[in-house]
Design an enzyme around this catalytic site. Sequence first.
Site, PDB file in Angstrom:
ATOM      1  N   ARG A   1     -12.754 -15.532  -5.747  1.00 12.82           N
ATOM      2  CA  ARG A   1     -12.383 -14.092  -6.033  1.00 12.82           C
ATOM      3  C   ARG A   1     -13.195 -14.055  -7.169  1.00 12.82           C
ATOM      4  O   ARG A   1     -13.279 -12.790  -7.463  1.00 12.82           O
ATOM      5  CB  ARG A   1     -11.339 -13.946  -6.659  1.00 12.82           C
ATOM      6  CG  ARG A   1     -10.600 -14.277  -4.898  1.00 12.82           C
ATOM      7  CD  ARG A   1      -8.647 -13.649  -5.423  1.00 12.82           C
ATOM      8  NE  ARG A   1      -9.354 -11.727  -5.943  1.00 12.82           N
ATOM      9  CZ  ARG A   1      -9.015 -10.637  -4.412  1.00 12.82           C
ATOM     10  NH1 ARG A   1      -9.032 -11.403  -3.157  1.00 12.82           N
ATOM     11  NH2 ARG A   1      -9.144  -9.955  -4.822  1.00 12.82           N
TER      12      ARG A   1
ATOM     13  N   TRP B   1     -14.330 -12.233 -12.419  1.00 13.73           N
ATOM     14  CA  TRP B   1     -15.992 -11.377 -12.025  1.00 13.73           C
ATOM     15  C   TRP B   1     -16.023 -10.498 -12.767  1.00 13.73           C
ATOM     16  O   TRP B   1     -15.626  -9.566 -12.756  1.00 13.73           O
ATOM     17  CB  TRP B   1     -15.729 -11.023 -10.542  1.00 13.73           C
ATOM     18  CG  TRP B   1     -17.737 -10.753 -10.072  1.00 13.73           C
ATOM     19  CD1 TRP B   1     -17.754 -11.691  -9.378  1.00 13.73           C
ATOM     20  CD2 TRP B   1     -17.829  -9.327  -9.529  1.00 13.73           C
ATOM     21  NE1 TRP B   1     -19.042 -11.942  -9.059  1.00 13.73           N
ATOM     22  CE2 TRP B   1     -19.096  -9.957  -8.756  1.00 13.73           C
ATOM     23  CE3 TRP B   1     -17.210  -8.093 -10.014  1.00 13.73           C
ATOM     24  CZ2 TRP B   1     -20.285  -8.601  -8.365  1.00 13.73           C
ATOM     25  CZ3 TRP B   1     -18.562  -8.042  -9.973  1.00 13.73           C
ATOM     26  CH2 TRP B   1     -19.871  -7.978  -8.686  1.00 13.73           C
TER      27      TRP B   1
ATOM     28  N   CYS C   1     -11.978 -10.797  -9.019  1.00 14.18           N
ATOM     29  CA  CYS C   1     -11.468 -11.487  -9.711  1.00 14.18           C
ATOM     30  C   CYS C   1      -9.640 -11.796  -9.260  1.00 14.18           C
ATOM     31  O   CYS C   1      -9.061 -11.099  -8.403  1.00 14.18           O
ATOM     32  CB  CYS C   1     -10.608 -10.566 -11.448  1.00 14.18           C
ATOM     33  SG  CYS C   1     -12.054  -9.525 -11.896  1.00 14.18           S
TER      34      CYS C   1
ATOM     35  N   LYS D   1     -27.342 -16.280   4.537  1.00 16.17           N
ATOM     36  CA  LYS D   1     -26.746 -17.579   4.009  1.00 16.17           C
ATOM     37  C   LYS D   1     -27.773 -19.244   3.340  1.00 16.17           C
ATOM     38  O   LYS D   1     -27.197 -19.698   2.752  1.00 16.17           O
ATOM     39  CB  LYS D   1     -26.769 -18.152   5.185  1.00 16.17           C
ATOM     40  CG  LYS D   1     -25.398 -17.801   5.859  1.00 16.17           C
ATOM     41  CD  LYS D   1     -23.991 -18.210   6.443  1.00 16.17           C
ATOM     42  CE  LYS D   1     -23.323 -17.217   4.650  1.00 16.17           C
ATOM     43  NZ  LYS D   1     -23.081 -16.077   5.476  1.00 16.17           N
TER      44      LYS D   1
ATOM     45  N   ASN E   1      -7.189  -6.523 -11.505  1.00 14.44           N
ATOM     46  CA  ASN E   1      -8.261  -6.444 -10.605  1.00 14.44           C
ATOM     47  C   ASN E   1      -8.311  -5.239 -10.626  1.00 14.44           C
ATOM     48  O   ASN E   1      -7.612  -4.531  -9.731  1.00 14.44           O
ATOM     49  CB  ASN E   1      -7.859  -7.279  -9.532  1.00 14.44           C
ATOM     50  CG  ASN E   1      -8.747  -7.714  -8.145  1.00 14.44           C
ATOM     51  OD1 ASN E   1      -8.287  -7.843  -7.108  1.00 14.44           O
ATOM     52  ND2 ASN E   1     -10.070  -7.657  -8.881  1.00 14.44           N
ATOM     53  N   GLY E   2      -9.496  -5.181 -10.573  1.00 21.19           N
ATOM     54  CA  GLY E   2     -10.331  -3.955 -10.039  1.00 21.19           C
ATOM     55  C   GLY E   2     -11.209  -2.945 -11.088  1.00 21.19           C
ATOM     56  O   GLY E   2     -11.558  -3.759 -12.297  1.00 21.19           O
TER      57      GLY E   2
ATOM     58  N   HIS F   1     -45.595  -5.894  10.499  1.00 22.31           N
ATOM     59  CA  HIS F   1     -45.964  -4.734   9.711  1.00 22.31           C
ATOM     60  C   HIS F   1     -45.811  -4.565   8.452  1.00 22.31           C
ATOM     61  O   HIS F   1     -45.728  -3.757   8.031  1.00 22.31           O
ATOM     62  CB  HIS F   1     -45.213  -3.167  10.448  1.00 22.31           C
ATOM     63  CG  HIS F   1     -45.373  -3.240  12.021  1.00 22.31           C
ATOM     64  ND1 HIS F   1     -46.638  -2.921  12.002  1.00 22.31           N
ATOM     65  CD2 HIS F   1     -45.374  -3.380  13.099  1.00 22.31           C
ATOM     66  CE1 HIS F   1     -46.861  -2.687  14.057  1.00 22.31           C
ATOM     67  NE2 HIS F   1     -45.643  -3.389  14.185  1.00 22.31           N
TER      68      HIS F   1
ATOM     69  N   GLU G   1     -28.552 -12.924   8.749  1.00 22.46           N
ATOM     70  CA  GLU G   1     -27.474 -13.923   8.864  1.00 22.46           C
ATOM     71  C   GLU G   1     -27.996 -15.727   7.990  1.00 22.46           C
ATOM     72  O   GLU G   1     -27.579 -15.341   7.475  1.00 22.46           O
ATOM     73  CB  GLU G   1     -26.384 -14.005  10.376  1.00 22.46           C
ATOM     74  CG  GLU G   1     -25.249 -14.426   9.821  1.00 22.46           C
ATOM     75  CD  GLU G   1     -24.411 -14.510   8.271  1.00 22.46           C
ATOM     76  OE1 GLU G   1     -24.664 -13.827   8.157  1.00 22.46           O
ATOM     77  OE2 GLU G   1     -24.235 -15.517   7.866  1.00 22.46           O
TER      78      GLU G   1
ATOM     79  N   LYS H   1     -15.779 -13.841  -3.424  1.00 26.42           N
ATOM     80  CA  LYS H   1     -15.708 -13.569  -2.009  1.00 26.42           C
ATOM     81  C   LYS H   1     -15.144 -12.561  -1.629  1.00 26.42           C
ATOM     82  O   LYS H   1     -15.359 -11.472  -0.185  1.00 26.42           O
ATOM     83  CB  LYS H   1     -15.005 -15.030  -1.432  1.00 26.42           C
ATOM     84  CG  LYS H   1     -14.883 -15.267  -0.313  1.00 26.42           C
ATOM     85  CD  LYS H   1     -13.627 -16.079   0.612  1.00 26.42           C
ATOM     86  CE  LYS H   1     -13.868 -16.185   1.909  1.00 26.42           C
ATOM     87  NZ  LYS H   1     -15.540 -16.285   2.283  1.00 26.42           N
TER      88      LYS H   1
ATOM     89  N   GLU I   1     -28.000 -16.658  -1.024  1.00 26.69           N
ATOM     90  CA  GLU I   1     -26.698 -17.007  -1.037  1.00 26.69           C
ATOM     91  C   GLU I   1     -25.883 -18.357  -1.864  1.00 26.69           C
ATOM     92  O   GLU I   1     -25.398 -18.349  -2.995  1.00 26.69           O
ATOM     93  CB  GLU I   1     -25.472 -16.108  -0.150  1.00 26.69           C
ATOM     94  CG  GLU I   1     -25.083 -16.777  -0.127  1.00 26.69           C
ATOM     95  CD  GLU I   1     -23.820 -15.776   1.455  1.00 26.69           C
ATOM     96  OE1 GLU I   1     -22.805 -15.368   0.688  1.00 26.69           O
ATOM     97  OE2 GLU I   1     -23.453 -15.461   2.555  1.00 26.69           O
TER      98      GLU I   1
HETATM   99  C1  G6P Z   1     -18.651 -10.602   0.148  1.00 23.86           C
HETATM  100  C2  G6P Z   1     -18.547 -11.647   1.165  1.00 23.86           C
HETATM  101  C3  G6P Z   1     -20.177 -12.060   1.581  1.00 23.86           C
HETATM  102  C4  G6P Z   1     -18.872 -11.069   3.059  1.00 23.86           C
HETATM  103  C5  G6P Z   1     -18.755  -9.204   2.340  1.00 23.86           C
HETATM  104  C6  G6P Z   1     -18.114  -8.528   3.547  1.00 23.86           C
HETATM  105  O1  G6P Z   1     -20.033 -10.167   0.047  1.00 23.86           O
HETATM  106  O2  G6P Z   1     -19.491 -13.394  -0.222  1.00 23.86           O
HETATM  107  O3  G6P Z   1     -19.910 -13.566   2.547  1.00 23.86           O
HETATM  108  O4  G6P Z   1     -19.410 -11.140   4.775  1.00 23.86           O
HETATM  109  O5  G6P Z   1     -18.198  -9.416   1.662  1.00 23.86           O
HETATM  110  O6  G6P Z   1     -16.811  -9.261   3.618  1.00 23.86           O
HETATM  111  P1  G6P Z   1     -15.296  -9.283   4.071  1.00 23.86           P
HETATM  112  O7  G6P Z   1     -14.145  -9.494   3.536  1.00 23.86           O
HETATM  113  O8  G6P Z   1     -15.249  -7.470   4.470  1.00 23.86           O
HETATM  114  O9  G6P Z   1     -15.678  -9.297   5.879  1.00 23.86           O
END
Ligand code: G6P
Length: 621
Positions: free
Chosen positions: A27, A74, A2, A496, A100-101, A515, A492, A616, A499
């Site tokens: 957000r 969100w 949000c 990527k 937001n929250g 395994h 990672e 994000k 997502e």
């Molecule tokens: C969200 C984002 C990720 C990020 C994670 C941690 O899930 O989509 O891309 O890695 O939060 O965020 P931060 O701001 O703590 O690195």
Amino acid sequence: MCGIVGYVGDKEALPILMDKLRMLTYRGYDSAGIAVSKNGHFYVRKCKGKVRDLEQIVDEDVGSGTIGIGHTRWATHGPPSTRNAHPHLDCTGHIAVVQNGIVENFWELKQELIEKGHTFQSDTDTEVIAHLVEEYYDDNLTTAVALAMQRMKGSMAVLVMHRDEEDRLVAAKMDSPPLIIGLGRGENHVASDIPALLHYTNKIYVLEDGEIATITRDSVIISNYKEPTKPDRRLYERKVIVVDWSPEVAQKGGYPHYMLKEIHEQPQTVLDTLRGRLPERPDAPIELPDLNVTPEEVAAVERLTFVACGTAYHACLVAKYAFEQALRIPVTVDIGSEYRYRQPIIGPNEWLVAVSQSGETADTIASMREGKERGARLLAITNVVGSSVARLADGVLYTRAGPEVAVASTKAFVGQLVGIFLLLLYMAQYRKVSRKTAKSLQALRAGLWKLPEQIERILNDDGHVKAIAEAIAAHPSAFFIGRNLDEPLAREGALKLKEISYIHAEGYPAGELKHGTLALLDEGVPVVALATQGAVYDKMVSNVQEVLARSAWAIGVVPEGDKRLTELLGEANVLTIPRNHDWLHTVTAAVHVQLIAYYAAAALGRDIDQPRNLAKSVTVE
Ligand code: G6P
């Protein structure tokens, strides 16, 4: 999670609110809304969908009011719908609220308010705030919001407007969700994050937990919501931050997506994160004064715990391999949402290092609080100056990636890796290391400066990785495997791809494949084999053989000049990275896995910068 915005000044609020909402879309983007106040009347528009859907319904008659609030959502409580979109109003339609929250005790409060005769229009927790403020309102909005805040439990940033007090916004913050006040001339702004403010001002005040702000066009008065009648002007003056990000860095700058732009900014991220910290003369000391630690304290460290979420967590896993190998310090790595609930044991000379791009991730912040309570020294590696993580920490190492807008983190990850290597080199100065390690660290130090040019080379010649990514896009699932420092990078790479392309992907330790997971490999299944670590190269070759024996499609990521895997897989199935210190191969190989995800998602026509269901900055636990 949000985004909220506010404006009070002498200009039309609507275009400013919409512009700021656009900047905060990352957000959350399942519904959006605004409320503008003019001549004692609220113009409220909201809808399910993104800010661009809201744009379609904000007609002219929302008009020329010069004060307003907005929200991009969100969903947590109540599915995305126009009814659940913010702003929410009280029964009389005099009070408008965005949040937001999460209001954790919203259900109890809602029952109480219903008994008192309030009627609710939505399923959200936020609507209770509007009714609570209504309940307490007695000609003073600040007091009413303060009393409402005292009744609520949870973690929230709140922005409120009243039709009868058209000169002010009231903002309040409990716990972690960020709320930034942008200080202008004859106007003031509010937003959940700094990039949304950069067009208007670079002077910000970051509201702290427990604070309430009364914001008019000419003044911002901060107090504690438990004592709203005692404004703290000193506090406000002392904590104004001047941000040095330019508004342009938060624009797409000709790239089709923020993600691609941010991938291309990585040479600059490395340079900026190193500059002024890592002297090019190999014997000159590295100084990191913002870490706030003495050489004696560094020498005394007995254990490090890294804590983070998402991509930042993968950077921490890289740290474990490197710190343990070089400094012989035991390292624990935890996911933010797990750490605080597993009753962690903290030793006497233990540092807790929180890694976070945004500095606002609720689980990472909660872990820091847990660590602090148990006596750990808190360090932060973060990208946002003045963020909650930075303020909570005893010392900070800022990554200098600039604002990252795409939901999928790229340049921030590279900044975190560089930050981690800087911290390692800094600590190595005050610890006993073997002669062999000292030599390796000299190479690491020199190698860091080579990275910008090496990343640039990969970016300037990305046709091959693009072709491979487009072929991967035709498959329903993919695997990434690696050993040693390549193992977190495999995770990672899979994250990527998942997502942003929605292709199922798994990142796996290459030796662990047999395994269980090997059962999933079949004719043509893509397996990206990261083979950049010399010490485990032979083992990786064996693991690739296992993959090929199941007729899967192995794609190697190898240092230039590689022979065995290249011969085995054929050049068409090999991506190369420039040679450097092995540990720094994780940085250049990261660029390849980012490009694989990006080009696969582009081939599938995905919404790359705003993938479904994600946000994000995750400010809920
Ligand atoms: C969200 C984002 C990720 C990020 C994670 C941690 O899930 O989509 O891309 O890695 O939060 O965020 P931060 O701001 O703590 O690195």
